[in-house]
Design a protein around this motif. Structure first.
Motif, PDB file in Angstrom:
ATOM      1  N   ASN A 111       0.827  -1.204   0.000  1.00  0.00           N
ATOM      2  CA  ASN A 111       0.000   0.000   0.000  1.00  0.00           C
ATOM      3  C   ASN A 111       0.862   1.256   0.000  1.00  0.00           C
ATOM      4  O   ASN A 111       2.006   1.236   0.457  1.00  0.00           O
ATOM      5  CB  ASN A 111      -0.902   0.032   1.243  1.00  0.00           C
ATOM      6  CG  ASN A 111      -1.984  -1.027   1.195  1.00  0.00           C
ATOM      7  OD1 ASN A 111      -2.433  -1.404   0.115  1.00  0.00           O
ATOM      8  ND2 ASN A 111      -2.399  -1.510   2.354  1.00  0.00           N
ATOM      9  N   ILE A 112       0.292   2.346  -0.502  1.00  0.00           N
ATOM     10  CA  ILE A 112       0.947   3.646  -0.357  1.00  0.00           C
ATOM     11  C   ILE A 112       0.781   4.054   1.101  1.00  0.00           C
ATOM     12  O   ILE A 112      -0.332   4.281   1.577  1.00  0.00           O
ATOM     13  CB  ILE A 112       0.312   4.702  -1.286  1.00  0.00           C
ATOM     14  CG1 ILE A 112       0.346   4.230  -2.742  1.00  0.00           C
ATOM     15  CG2 ILE A 112       1.041   6.035  -1.132  1.00  0.00           C
ATOM     16  CD1 ILE A 112       1.731   4.017  -3.297  1.00  0.00           C
ATOM     17  N   THR A 113       1.893   4.115   1.806  1.00  0.00           N
ATOM     18  CA  THR A 113       1.870   4.286   3.261  1.00  0.00           C
ATOM     19  C   THR A 113       2.677   5.504   3.671  1.00  0.00           C
ATOM     20  O   THR A 113       3.733   5.781   3.097  1.00  0.00           O
ATOM     21  CB  THR A 113       2.454   3.031   3.947  1.00  0.00           C
ATOM     22  OG1 THR A 113       1.665   1.895   3.580  1.00  0.00           O
ATOM     23  CG2 THR A 113       2.467   3.175   5.458  1.00  0.00           C
ATOM     24  N   ILE A 124       6.401   6.648   2.692  1.00  0.00           N
ATOM     25  CA  ILE A 124       6.810   8.054   2.764  1.00  0.00           C
ATOM     26  C   ILE A 124       6.889   8.485   4.218  1.00  0.00           C
ATOM     27  O   ILE A 124       5.975   8.220   5.000  1.00  0.00           O
ATOM     28  CB  ILE A 124       5.813   8.966   2.003  1.00  0.00           C
ATOM     29  CG1 ILE A 124       5.835   8.663   0.501  1.00  0.00           C
ATOM     30  CG2 ILE A 124       6.147  10.437   2.224  1.00  0.00           C
ATOM     31  CD1 ILE A 124       4.830   7.654   0.055  1.00  0.00           C
ATOM     32  N   LEU A 125       7.982   9.136   4.577  1.00  0.00           N
ATOM     33  CA  LEU A 125       8.150   9.721   5.909  1.00  0.00           C
ATOM     34  C   LEU A 125       8.042  11.234   5.768  1.00  0.00           C
ATOM     35  O   LEU A 125       8.743  11.839   4.951  1.00  0.00           O
ATOM     36  CB  LEU A 125       9.515   9.360   6.499  1.00  0.00           C
ATOM     37  CG  LEU A 125       9.648   8.021   7.238  1.00  0.00           C
ATOM     38  CD1 LEU A 125       9.282   6.852   6.345  1.00  0.00           C
ATOM     39  CD2 LEU A 125      11.063   7.850   7.781  1.00  0.00           C
ATOM     40  N   SER A 126       7.173  11.845   6.568  1.00  0.00           N
ATOM     41  CA  SER A 126       6.934  13.275   6.388  1.00  0.00           C
ATOM     42  C   SER A 126       6.371  13.909   7.649  1.00  0.00           C
ATOM     43  O   SER A 126       5.671  13.259   8.429  1.00  0.00           O
ATOM     44  CB  SER A 126       5.938  13.483   5.234  1.00  0.00           C
ATOM     45  OG  SER A 126       5.576  14.841   5.097  1.00  0.00           O
ATOM     46  N   THR A 127       6.680  15.197   7.825  1.00  0.00           N
ATOM     47  CA  THR A 127       5.932  15.963   8.819  1.00  0.00           C
ATOM     48  C   THR A 127       4.507  16.121   8.302  1.00  0.00           C
ATOM     49  O   THR A 127       4.254  16.008   7.098  1.00  0.00           O
ATOM     50  CB  THR A 127       6.530  17.364   9.034  1.00  0.00           C
ATOM     51  OG1 THR A 127       6.492  18.078   7.788  1.00  0.00           O
ATOM     52  CG2 THR A 127       7.952  17.296   9.552  1.00  0.00           C
ATOM     53  N   SER A 134       2.829  17.018   4.411  1.00  0.00           N
ATOM     54  CA  SER A 134       1.883  16.073   3.804  1.00  0.00           C
ATOM     55  C   SER A 134       0.586  16.752   3.389  1.00  0.00           C
ATOM     56  O   SER A 134      -0.308  16.113   2.831  1.00  0.00           O
ATOM     57  CB  SER A 134       1.556  14.945   4.792  1.00  0.00           C
ATOM     58  OG  SER A 134       0.709  15.409   5.831  1.00  0.00           O
ATOM     59  N   LYS A 135       0.485  18.034   3.662  1.00  0.00           N
ATOM     60  CA  LYS A 135      -0.746  18.769   3.390  1.00  0.00           C
ATOM     61  C   LYS A 135      -1.152  18.642   1.922  1.00  0.00           C
ATOM     62  O   LYS A 135      -0.338  18.783   1.023  1.00  0.00           O
ATOM     63  CB  LYS A 135      -0.533  20.242   3.739  1.00  0.00           C
ATOM     64  CG  LYS A 135      -1.790  21.059   3.759  1.00  0.00           C
ATOM     65  CD  LYS A 135      -1.483  22.435   4.315  1.00  0.00           C
ATOM     66  CE  LYS A 135      -2.710  23.304   4.256  1.00  0.00           C
ATOM     67  NZ  LYS A 135      -3.162  23.513   2.889  1.00  0.00           N
ATOM     68  N   GLY A 136      -2.426  18.344   1.696  1.00  0.00           N
ATOM     69  CA  GLY A 136      -2.936  18.198   0.336  1.00  0.00           C
ATOM     70  C   GLY A 136      -2.712  16.825  -0.261  1.00  0.00           C
ATOM     71  O   GLY A 136      -3.157  16.555  -1.377  1.00  0.00           O
ATOM     72  N   LEU A 137      -2.032  15.937   0.474  1.00  0.00           N
ATOM     73  CA  LEU A 137      -1.729  14.599  -0.035  1.00  0.00           C
ATOM     74  C   LEU A 137      -2.601  13.551   0.653  1.00  0.00           C
ATOM     75  O   LEU A 137      -3.256  13.827   1.654  1.00  0.00           O
ATOM     76  CB  LEU A 137      -0.246  14.284   0.180  1.00  0.00           C
ATOM     77  CG  LEU A 137       0.735  15.273  -0.455  1.00  0.00           C
ATOM     78  CD1 LEU A 137       2.167  14.928  -0.079  1.00  0.00           C
ATOM     79  CD2 LEU A 137       0.572  15.301  -1.974  1.00  0.00           C
ATOM     80  N   GLU A 138      -2.592  12.336   0.112  1.00  0.00           N
ATOM     81  CA  GLU A 138      -3.380  11.248   0.690  1.00  0.00           C
ATOM     82  C   GLU A 138      -2.630   9.935   0.532  1.00  0.00           C
ATOM     83  O   GLU A 138      -1.835   9.761  -0.395  1.00  0.00           O
ATOM     84  CB  GLU A 138      -4.759  11.165   0.023  1.00  0.00           C
ATOM     85  CG  GLU A 138      -4.713  10.919  -1.472  1.00  0.00           C
ATOM     86  CD  GLU A 138      -6.090  10.947  -2.123  1.00  0.00           C
ATOM     87  OE1 GLU A 138      -6.968  11.669  -1.610  1.00  0.00           O
ATOM     88  OE2 GLU A 138      -6.283  10.246  -3.139  1.00  0.00           O
ATOM     89  N   TYR A 139      -2.899   9.006   1.462  1.00  0.00           N
ATOM     90  CA  TYR A 139      -2.201   7.725   1.487  1.00  0.00           C
ATOM     91  C   TYR A 139      -3.189   6.629   1.890  1.00  0.00           C
ATOM     92  O   TYR A 139      -4.136   6.877   2.645  1.00  0.00           O
ATOM     93  CB  TYR A 139      -1.043   7.764   2.493  1.00  0.00           C
ATOM     94  CG  TYR A 139      -0.143   8.965   2.330  1.00  0.00           C
ATOM     95  CD1 TYR A 139       0.907   8.954   1.414  1.00  0.00           C
ATOM     96  CD2 TYR A 139      -0.343  10.121   3.079  1.00  0.00           C
ATOM     97  CE1 TYR A 139       1.731  10.063   1.257  1.00  0.00           C
ATOM     98  CE2 TYR A 139       0.471  11.230   2.931  1.00  0.00           C
ATOM     99  CZ  TYR A 139       1.506  11.198   2.018  1.00  0.00           C
ATOM    100  OH  TYR A 139       2.312  12.295   1.863  1.00  0.00           O
ATOM    101  N   ASP A 140      -2.954   5.407   1.405  1.00  0.00           N
ATOM    102  CA  ASP A 140      -3.831   4.291   1.778  1.00  0.00           C
ATOM    103  C   ASP A 140      -3.795   4.060   3.287  1.00  0.00           C
ATOM    104  O   ASP A 140      -4.823   3.854   3.924  1.00  0.00           O
ATOM    105  CB  ASP A 140      -3.387   3.002   1.062  1.00  0.00           C
ATOM    106  CG  ASP A 140      -3.559   3.094  -0.445  1.00  0.00           C
ATOM    107  OD1 ASP A 140      -4.531   3.733  -0.880  1.00  0.00           O
ATOM    108  OD2 ASP A 140      -2.712   2.555  -1.176  1.00  0.00           O
ATOM    109  N   ARG A 189      -5.367  12.527   6.170  1.00  0.00           N
ATOM    110  CA  ARG A 189      -4.544  12.106   5.030  1.00  0.00           C
ATOM    111  C   ARG A 189      -4.826  10.638   4.689  1.00  0.00           C
ATOM    112  O   ARG A 189      -4.491  10.173   3.600  1.00  0.00           O
ATOM    113  CB  ARG A 189      -3.041  12.237   5.336  1.00  0.00           C
ATOM    114  CG  ARG A 189      -2.491  13.622   5.658  1.00  0.00           C
ATOM    115  CD  ARG A 189      -2.889  14.672   4.680  1.00  0.00           C
ATOM    116  NE  ARG A 189      -4.108  15.337   5.119  1.00  0.00           N
ATOM    117  CZ  ARG A 189      -4.905  16.055   4.328  1.00  0.00           C
ATOM    118  NH1 ARG A 189      -4.626  16.180   3.052  1.00  0.00           N
ATOM    119  NH2 ARG A 189      -5.992  16.642   4.804  1.00  0.00           N
ATOM    120  N   ALA A 190      -5.413   9.898   5.635  1.00  0.00           N
ATOM    121  CA  ALA A 190      -5.586   8.451   5.479  1.00  0.00           C
ATOM    122  C   ALA A 190      -6.835   8.122   4.667  1.00  0.00           C
ATOM    123  O   ALA A 190      -7.920   8.626   4.954  1.00  0.00           O
ATOM    124  CB  ALA A 190      -5.675   7.794   6.853  1.00  0.00           C
TER     125      ALA A 190
END
Length: 619
Positions: A338-340, A531-534, A538-544, A585-586
């Motif tokens: 998964n995109i994590t 992906i590791l991020s503050t 991560s604003k505006g992004l989404e992940y499984d 984001r999830a």
């Protein structure tokens, strides 16, 4: 593409001011793009007459591409004008300079001159010592905040606690820029505002070119940026603002949701639209996040919902230590496609985590590198003290650390050191000084014993000896900036002990640091599903799947040191908004992780973790 009723109602807005409040995952980009097409088709407005202001360069590129793709589907051949506020301001500034035969050098990103290099040079010339990275960051934070909120220097100093050298650095920096015709990003915005104030012909041309303006992510727009936009939009105010006050997380840059909350005061005739359907996340995530954000008082009420039916529960994980957290993550991540994302409040969270992932051979991409902590003054001091313990006659090293040993050694005493045999350990030379005071003698003898222990210890043991027996922690507590609270000190200590646990000497520490820096540089370019991020990045992004880590009170939410209750409330509400952004984001899975201890000290679990736990138990 089928649009919802709320999306359709918003994009059909024609003239006059409008605020569209779009919840996370509501398809706001889709609305902005379709509104341009609607203005073109239904109102015969050329796409060249519509200016869309975006939050970042990446968003600009993404929206341009999506507009072209969508337009082609409808058989429309047109280009739209998407710009960040900085890029748009730079165009205005260049026009003004060309018109008046003037020139400036933009120093941001310049290899020869930039703000960091200039501040370093100014500091060294004024104080004859190097400025730390942390001090530069503190200067930049105050400088940017003051400029973006359009607050004059003296008023800012009256109402804000700043480093005692801030004013001198600021005035010297401004003087150098003025002398050499340099401008930075903040100047670019402010000078653009001044141009629009005084050059009516440029203002008129821009107004004629862009009678329709759209602003994306307006909750993160500063007072200065708003003034530029308002100048161009007035008096017609064909201004279409898309925002979510619940996602305003850049207060440290001068952005606050108050502009949105007072929209009707600014534009009594303005319309407010709501887009409340989330197309991204599961009902469990959405409903929980909604309950969390409703605790904020200064916000628009919204009825966020989703049509999805996945009822995967939010998982809550509590480990004893941060090391237990890393072990849990590595077990989870080995068998996932998964995109994590692993998200955190402060990029210090990535320091020991990235080292652990490297050891476990788990690939990842890092958006928020913790490299600054590998060049942190604390680590430099640890290194110098360890090196000195291994060579007690090195006067050059001693001069870097003597005032951090808790032995009350004066600068004057250093001047007598060369009169002794250079092969005599420096602390012994000080003890032989006839001018030594009784209280100093006891402290120096104690420092000798501790340095002997440090020499024979591995790095984690040496860190404890330095911090607690040499009482370096007292110095550290005073030295650290407002962004590094007491809990963060323990986190920093724990992180260094974790990543350097197999190092015994200063040389091994240096080798390990070099490897870590190379790993981080490599991982910034690595393509990976992890992906590791503050949360900010991560604003505006989404992940499984999303892991929110280090949920410890004082770290997340971070602690405010503002004395005024009103300021503490604003800080607390922004921390809650930041957690809300992280949760939303999830897409499918959300896992919250906390620890019971930090550096062998019991810590308090984050209120956000506890609130989610309570929500889960009530269902």
């Amino acid at each position: 593409m089928k649009l919802s009723q709320q999306q359709t109602e918003a994009l059909h807005h024609f003239k006059g001011p409008a605020l569209t409040l779009a919840v996370p995952g509501a398809g706001k980009t889709t609305v902005l793009i379709h509104r341009i097409l609607h203005l073109m088709e239904k109102h015969d407005i050329s796409s060249n007459k519509i200016l869309s202001i975006t939050f970042s360069k990446n968003q600009t590129a993404d929206m341009k591409e999506r507009f072209l793709t969508t337009a082609q589907k409808y058989g429309i051949n047109a280009e739209a004008h998407f710009h960040t506020i900085h890029a748009f301001s730079y165009k205005i500034l260049r026009e003004y300079l060309k018109k008046n035969h003037l020139s400036f050098t933009l120093i941001e990103g310049n290899h020869e001159f930039n703000r960091y290099k200039l501040i370093r040079r100014i500091y060294y010339e004024k104080y004859h010592q190097s400025i730390s990275q942390e001090e530069i960051e503190r200067f930049n934070t105050h400088y940017s905040l003051m400029k973006n909120k359009m607050i004059p220097l003296e008023i800012y100093l009256e109402n804000t606690t700043v480093p005692h050298k801030f004013k001198d650095l600021y005035l010297s920096y401004e003087k150098i820029k003025e002398k050499h015709f340099f401008i930075d990003f903040e100047d670019m915005l402010y000078k653009t505002y001044e141009i629009l104030e005084k050059d009516k012909s440029i203002l008129k041309r821009i107004k004629n070119q862009y009678p329709f303006i759209q602003v994306d992510e307006a909750q993160d727009t500063s007072a200065l940026q708003i003034q530029i936009i308002n100048k161009i939009a007035a008096p017609e105010n064909n201004l279409f603002i898309v925002a979510d006050d619940d996602q305003s997380i850049y207060r440290f840059r001068g952005a606050e949701p108050s502009y949105l909350l007072n929209f009707k005061n600014h534009y009594p005739e303005g319309k407010i639209y709501f887009i409340e359907e989330n197309f991204r996340s599961t009902p469990t995530i959405i409903n929980t996040a909604d309950i969390i954000i409703q605790k904020n008082k200064n916000r628009y009420g919204k009825n966020i919902f989703t049509s999805k039916d996945d009822l995967t529960p939010i998982r809550l994980i509590k480990t004893k230590t941060a090391a237990g957290q890393y072990k849990f993550l590595s077990q989870e991540l080995k068998d996932t496609n998964n995109i994590t994302a692993i998200l955190f409040r402060n990029n210090l969270s990535a320091l020991a985590l990235t080292d652990y992932l490297e050891k476990e051979n788990i690939s990842y991409h890092i958006k928020s590198s913790p490299a600054q902590y590998l060049n942190h003054f604390f680590l430099e001091d640890l290194l110098y003290i360890k090196q000195f313990s291994e060579n007690l006659t090195d006067q050059q090293l001693f001069e870097k650390i003597y005032y951090k040993l808790g032995a009350y050694i004066s600068k004057k005493q250093l001047s007598f050191l060369p009169t002794f045999d250079e092969n005599t350990p420096i602390l012994d030379r000080l003890l032989d000084d006839p001018m030594i005071q009784v209280y100093q003698e006891e402290k120096i003898r104690n420092a000798k014993k501790i340095l002997d222990k440090i020499r024979n210890s591995d790095i984690p043991e040496a860190i404890d000896l330095i911090c607690y027996e040499l009482q370096y922690e007292d110095y550290l507590d005073k030295k650290l900036s407002l962004e590094d609270r007491t809990e963060s000190i323990q986190f920093l200590i724990e992180s260094y002990k974790q990543i350097f646990k197999n190092c015994r000497s200063a040389e091994e520490l240096l080798d390990k640091r070099k490897k870590l820096l190379l790993d981080l540089k490599h991982r910034e370019k690595t393509n990976s599903n992890l992906i590791l991020s503050t949360i900010h990045r991560s604003k505006g992004l989404e992940y499984d799947r999303v892991y929110l880590i280090d949920l410890i009170e004082g770290d997340f939410p971070s602690r405010s040191r503002e004395p005024a209750l009103s300021e503490r409330i604003l800080h607390s509400e922004e921390e809650r908004r930041l957690f809300y952004v992280g949760m939303t984001r999830a897409k499918k899975e959300l896992i919250l992780i906390t620890s019971k201890e930090r550096n062998h000290t019991k810590v308090k679990i984050s209120r956000f973790y506890e609130e989610v736990k309570k929500i889960k138990s009530s269902r």
